[in-house]
Enzyme design. Structure first.
Site, mmCIF file in Angstrom:
data_model
loop_
_atom_site.group_PDB
_atom_site.id
_atom_site.type_symbol
_atom_site.label_atom_id
_atom_site.label_comp_id
_atom_site.label_asym_id
_atom_site.label_seq_id
_atom_site.Cartn_x
_atom_site.Cartn_y
_atom_site.Cartn_z
ATOM 1 N N ARG A 8 0.846 -1.183 0.000
ATOM 2 C CA ARG A 8 0.000 0.000 0.000
ATOM 3 C C ARG A 8 0.881 1.232 0.000
ATOM 4 O O ARG A 8 2.062 1.159 0.346
ATOM 5 C CB ARG A 8 -1.003 -0.024 1.156
ATOM 6 C CG ARG A 8 -0.433 0.009 2.508
ATOM 7 C CD ARG A 8 -1.466 -0.291 3.579
ATOM 8 N NE ARG A 8 -0.784 -0.250 4.843
ATOM 9 C CZ ARG A 8 -0.657 0.849 5.563
ATOM 10 N NH1 ARG A 8 -1.214 1.978 5.188
ATOM 11 N NH2 ARG A 8 0.043 0.836 6.675
ATOM 12 N N ALA A 188 5.121 8.543 -0.241
ATOM 13 C CA ALA A 188 4.460 8.130 -1.482
ATOM 14 C C ALA A 188 5.504 7.673 -2.485
ATOM 15 O O ALA A 188 6.658 8.136 -2.471
ATOM 16 C CB ALA A 188 3.656 9.302 -2.039
ATOM 17 N N ALA A 189 5.106 6.741 -3.351
ATOM 18 C CA ALA A 189 5.960 6.218 -4.428
ATOM 19 C C ALA A 189 7.276 5.661 -3.882
ATOM 20 O O ALA A 189 8.303 5.695 -4.560
ATOM 21 C CB ALA A 189 6.214 7.287 -5.490
ATOM 22 N N ARG A 190 7.223 5.180 -2.667
ATOM 23 C CA ARG A 190 8.398 4.558 -2.016
ATOM 24 C C ARG A 190 9.556 5.538 -1.804
ATOM 25 O O ARG A 190 10.696 5.136 -1.596
ATOM 26 C CB ARG A 190 8.896 3.327 -2.806
ATOM 27 C CG ARG A 190 7.843 2.202 -2.876
ATOM 28 C CD ARG A 190 7.469 1.762 -1.459
ATOM 29 N NE ARG A 190 6.651 0.553 -1.411
ATOM 30 C CZ ARG A 190 5.376 0.519 -1.038
ATOM 31 N NH1 ARG A 190 4.726 1.635 -0.727
ATOM 32 N NH2 ARG A 190 4.732 -0.614 -0.939
ATOM 33 N N LEU A 191 9.246 6.819 -1.846
ATOM 34 C CA LEU A 191 10.288 7.819 -1.536
ATOM 35 C C LEU A 191 10.193 8.153 -0.048
ATOM 36 O O LEU A 191 9.691 9.204 0.351
ATOM 37 C CB LEU A 191 10.116 9.071 -2.409
ATOM 38 C CG LEU A 191 10.304 8.828 -3.904
ATOM 39 C CD1 LEU A 191 10.250 10.135 -4.681
ATOM 40 C CD2 LEU A 191 11.646 8.124 -4.177
#
Ligand SMILES: Cc1cc2nc3c(=O)[nH]c(=O)nc-3n(C[C@H](O)[C@H](O)[C@H](O)COP(=O)(O)O)c2cc1C
Length: 214
Positions: A8, A188-191
Site C-alpha cells: 500500500r 508516497a511512491a516509495r520515496l
C-alpha cells in the site's frame, strides 16, 4: 502463498530536515507520544537483535521500560540466550516496528547491565505474580512440561509466602546506549524519509544528522 500483491502507499506524512531536533531522544519521545495517542498497541514492544561471538544473530521482542538521554532500558533474565550473547558481544540493535503509523525507529548501540539498585527499583514496582514468575523461569532453557513450571511456581510461592519477593541475582535490566538512531517515515511512491543520527562523542549527547536514501 504469494504475497507479491500485498502493498500500500504510505501517505501519512513526511519528515523534514528543518523539523528534526538536534537530540534524537527528543524526536523519539515525540514519536512515542504520538504512537500512544494513536492507541498503537504496545508501542514499547521492540525487537532486540543480538549476535554471538561468531556473528550468528538472534532476535526477540522485549518491552522498553524507560528511556532518557542515557539510553533505552529493558529487563530480562541474565542467563537467557540474549544475555549470553550480550556477554560475548555487547553490540545490539533495537527496532520499534510502528508499521500502522508508517514508521520505524532503529537503534544500534551497546547493551550494558544496569546496577542491582536500579533493577531492584523496577522489580519492586512489578506485580507480585511477575516477581514470582522471574524466579520460576530459567529463561531459554529446555523444560520437560508446562506442569514442571507450575510446580516450580507453587514451590516459589511457598518459599516467599511472607514479605517481599527478593530480586533474583539472575534477573535485571540492560541499558542500550545508542551510537546510531534512525527515524523512518513511509512516503508516497516509495520515496520514504530516513534520518540517521550518529553520536559524535561517547561522553556527550551530541549527534550528527544525515538523510539516507530510501
Ligand atoms: C510482546 C512481548 C513482550 C516481551 N517482553 C519481554 C521482556 O520485556 N523481557 C524478556 O525477557 N522477554 C520478553 N518477551 C519474551 C521474549 O521475546 C523472548 O521469548 C525471551 O526473552 C527469551 O529470549 P531469548 O531466548 O532470545 O533470550 C516478550 C515477548 C513478547 C511477544
Amino acid at each position: 502463498m504469494d504475497l507479491s500483491d500485498y502493498r500500500r502507499e504510505y501517505l501519512k506524512g513526511g519528515l523534514h530536515e528543518d523539523e528534526m531536533p538536534a537530540d534524537p531522544f527528543e524526536q523519539f519521545a515525540f514519536w512515542f507520544k504520538q504512537a500512544t495517542d494513536a492507541d498503537y498497541p504496545e508501542p514499547n514492544a521492540m525487537s532486540l537483535a543480538t549476535a554471538d561471538a561468531n556473528g550468528r544473530p538472534s532476535l526477540r521482542t522485549v518491552l522498553l521500560k524507560y528511556f532518557d538521554t542515557n539510553g533505552f532500558v529493558f529487563f530480562t533474565n541474565y542467563t537467557s540466550r540474549k544475555a549470553k550473547e550480550i556477554e560475548q558481544n555487547a553490540q545490539v540493535s533495537l527496532l520499534f516496528p510502528w508499521v500502522t503509523l508508517e514508521r520505524q525507529v532503529i537503534v544500534v548501540g551497546r547493551a550494558e547491565k544496569i546496577s542491582t539498585a536500579e533493577s531492584l527499583k523496577y522489580f519492586s514496582s512489578r506485580p507480585r505474580s511477575s516477581q514470582l514468575g522471574a524466579w520460576v523461569s530459567a529463561q531459554s532453557q529446555a523444560i520437560p512440561t508446562r506442569k514442571f513450571l507450575e510446580m516450580k511456581l507453587a514451590e516459589i510461592g511457598r518459599k516467599f509466602k511472607e514479605g517481599k519477593v527478593p530480586l533474583p541475582d539472575f534477573w535485571g535490566g540492560y541499558r542500550v546506549v545508542p551510537e546510531e538512531i534512525e527515524f523512518w517515515q513511509g512516503g508516497a511512491a516509495r520515496l520514504h524519509d530516513r534520518f540517521q543520527y550518529t553520536r559524535e562523542s561517547t561522553e556527550t549527547n551530541d549527534w550528527s544528522i544525515q538523510r539516507l536514501s530510501p
